[in-house]
Every structure is written in structure tokens, then in C-alpha cells.
Design a protein around this motif. Sequence first.
Motif, PDB file in Angstrom:
ATOM      1  N   ALA A  50       0.827  -1.212   0.000  1.00 36.09           N
ATOM      2  CA  ALA A  50       0.000   0.000   0.000  1.00 36.09           C
ATOM      3  C   ALA A  50       0.861   1.262   0.000  1.00 36.09           C
ATOM      4  N   ILE A  51       1.991   1.187   0.689  1.00 32.00           N
ATOM      5  CA  ILE A  51       2.904   2.339   0.723  1.00 32.00           C
ATOM      6  C   ILE A  51       3.654   2.462  -0.588  1.00 32.00           C
ATOM      7  N   GLU A  52       4.306   1.370  -1.018  1.00 34.50           N
ATOM      8  CA  GLU A  52       5.171   1.412  -2.186  1.00 34.50           C
ATOM      9  C   GLU A  52       4.409   1.617  -3.490  1.00 34.50           C
ATOM     10  N   ASN A  53       3.206   1.104  -3.590  1.00 31.73           N
ATOM     11  CA  ASN A  53       2.410   1.268  -4.815  1.00 31.73           C
ATOM     12  C   ASN A  53       1.638   2.581  -4.841  1.00 31.73           C
ATOM     13  N   GLY A  54       1.777   3.372  -3.801  1.00 32.09           N
ATOM     14  CA  GLY A  54       1.151   4.692  -3.776  1.00 32.09           C
ATOM     15  C   GLY A  54      -0.325   4.697  -3.461  1.00 32.09           C
ATOM     16  N   TYR A  55      -0.833   3.604  -2.890  1.00 29.85           N
ATOM     17  CA  TYR A  55      -2.270   3.552  -2.610  1.00 29.85           C
ATOM     18  C   TYR A  55      -2.681   4.526  -1.502  1.00 29.85           C
ATOM     19  N   PHE A  56      -1.836   4.699  -0.504  1.00 31.95           N
ATOM     20  CA  PHE A  56      -2.139   5.682   0.543  1.00 31.95           C
ATOM     21  C   PHE A  56      -2.104   7.089  -0.032  1.00 31.95           C
ATOM     22  N   GLU A  57      -1.106   7.329  -0.868  1.00 36.32           N
ATOM     23  CA  GLU A  57      -0.975   8.654  -1.486  1.00 36.32           C
ATOM     24  C   GLU A  57      -2.198   8.978  -2.333  1.00 36.32           C
ATOM     25  N   GLU A  58      -2.697   7.977  -3.062  1.00 37.65           N
ATOM     26  CA  GLU A  58      -3.904   8.178  -3.870  1.00 37.65           C
ATOM     27  C   GLU A  58      -5.092   8.577  -3.007  1.00 37.65           C
ATOM     28  N   GLU A  59      -5.066   8.158  -1.750  1.00 39.74           N
ATOM     29  CA  GLU A  59      -6.159   8.475  -0.822  1.00 39.74           C
ATOM     30  C   GLU A  59      -5.892   9.740  -0.018  1.00 39.74           C
ATOM     31  N   GLY A  60      -4.799  10.440  -0.375  1.00 39.78           N
ATOM     32  CA  GLY A  60      -4.496  11.695   0.321  1.00 39.78           C
ATOM     33  C   GLY A  60      -3.814  11.511   1.667  1.00 39.78           C
ATOM     34  N   LEU A  61      -3.183  10.357   1.856  1.00 32.69           N
ATOM     35  CA  LEU A  61      -2.545  10.062   3.142  1.00 32.69           C
ATOM     36  C   LEU A  61      -1.030   9.951   3.007  1.00 32.69           C
TER      37      LEU A  61
END
Length: 332
Positions: A50-61
Motif C-alpha cells: 500500500a505504501i510502495e504502490n502509492g495507494y495511501f498517497e492516492e487516498e491523500g494520506l
Amino acid sequence: MKNWLKPSLLVFFSFLMLLVLAACGGGEGMQKVKVGEVTRSIFYAPLYVAIENGYFEEEGLEIDLSTIPGGDKTMTALLSDGIDVALVGSETSIYVAAQGANDPIKNFAQLTQTDGTFLVSREPIENFTWDMLKDSTFLGQRKGGMPQMVGEFVLKQHGIDPHGDLELIQNIDFANISTAFASGTGDFVQLFEPTASIFEEEGVGYIVASFGTESGHVPYTVFMAKDSFMNASPETVEAFTRAIKKAQDFVYSSSAEEVANAISPYFEDTEVDLIATVVDRYRAQESFAKDPILDEEEWNNLQNIMDEAGELPERIPYEELVDTTFAEKVTD
């Protein structure tokens, strides 16, 4: 020349300031979440994905991840607001609730759904049966933790009294268990990956059974937060849970090699091929939860295991410590 230079410099520095402000503005709207994991483990692969694939970033986190060894220390950090979210065994929320916490700890997203340890023998055993542990020396996990409780539960399921039929060693710190076995202590040991596979590669020990497949589904490792944090930041909790669901989907839909490459920065001393082997092993027995929903049957199984081990302070109803609101929203 003097009069020309001043306005030019002014324009130049104004332009630089705009660039700086633009760069700073790129992070605007990102919500920082402090997450504490109880240990660093391939068992937690979806978190790193979730961190490395940018999934948190996509959620604004923006995730600030720290490793806090030991469930007690992780919970202390959560209770004292040192972290916002803890990734730890769900039994810890029961221990806290039994002490009468004013601000309950709520389990909101499940990451792993089986025990993550394996039984490792000092000698290779072609046709292993659990009764081979009788009269042996078994190097177990720390008393009161989920690995130890599941370990004893499985032994009892196979008709073995952990405290009567074998010599059970439980006084070695978690970080030193593998070293103790490698140094000659014990005939069998209960180990997490990748240590179990590394031992097998080096001929130190041999995997003969999985505690995860024997114990059934339990909320083994769960994301949890204080009730007050969840009430104050429901959008953050939902976004966090959605990112985890994306990672869970990736872990099961991608090859083991793709998952291994994604999480390899968190295991720099481990070969990518070995990481892939471990991912495959955990995935085959469905140790990684396929969605973040912690169901009531799993919760009851957890408390049965704790009760069997003599570590359950009191039964806590599912609805008091589990909130599936966000997990259900992100799971279709």
C-alpha cells in the motif's frame, strides 16, 4: 546599471518564491498518519504494498511508519498518542479493554487472518506427525502473545499437553528465539518467516508444519485505533482502509515475484527470490486477509484460543471492540 539590477533581482527572487510555494503546495491536503507496526515481517506484505504502490498517497494520506517491537510497547504508543494507528494482534485490544480503558481501542481493518508461524524441526522429517513432539524440547514463543497461544492451542488439538508431554521453553525474548535455536537449543521451534525459510536454506532447521493451517481463521494482525481518533477522523480511517483493500487485491491478483519486488525495500538483507517464496507460502494458506473485514466468527475463535491458553481476562462482545463500518464501505 544599478537601477536596472534591483528590479531584475526583485523579479528573479519573486519567481523563485513562487516556485518554492508551488512545491510546498504539492503536499497540501495530505493527511499524515502515524502507524506503528509490532514487528517488520513479510507477513505484513499488504501494508508495504500500500505504501510502495502509492495507494495511501492516492487516498491523500502520508504514512509515517515505525516499528515498535512488542505488543505492549505498541499499545502504549497508541494509548499515549505516539501513533495514530497500530498494527498488532487483536488480543491486545482485549487486554486494554479488560483494564477499563476510558477510550476503547477499536479494530477497524484486518490484515492477516491466520497464525503466521511454522513448526521447524532440527532434523529433516519425511513423514511428520504431531505426536513426534512428545518428550521433545520445544522452543515456543513469548507467553501471552498470539503465537504462543495459537501454538499451545494447536498442540492440544493434537492431544499434546504443552506443559506435560514436552519441555516447553518460553523464557527467551522474541528477537532471540531464532538465535537460540541456531545455537542448539530445542528440538523444535516455532518461527515466523522469512527466518523459517532461511533456516531451511542453510540446513539449520526444516519446516514440517504450519500453525496457520492448523488453527483456522483468527484476526491475527489488525489495524486498530482509539475510538476518539476514529470519531474525530472518519474520512482518514476510511481512506486508510480503502488503501489497504487495494493492496490486498494486488497481493492476491499479482505474481509472488511482483509482490516481492514491491516490498523488497523493507527487507534489504533478504533475497527477492526468498521473499517471493515466503509470499507464496503465506498466500497459499490464505494468511493475508482478502478484505479488511473482521467477522464475528474469527473474533470468537480468537477468544476461544485465548481462553484455552488461560490468557483471556474476560470475554468482550464483538460489537464493543470491532468496527467494520469502514471495511464494509470499501469492500464490494
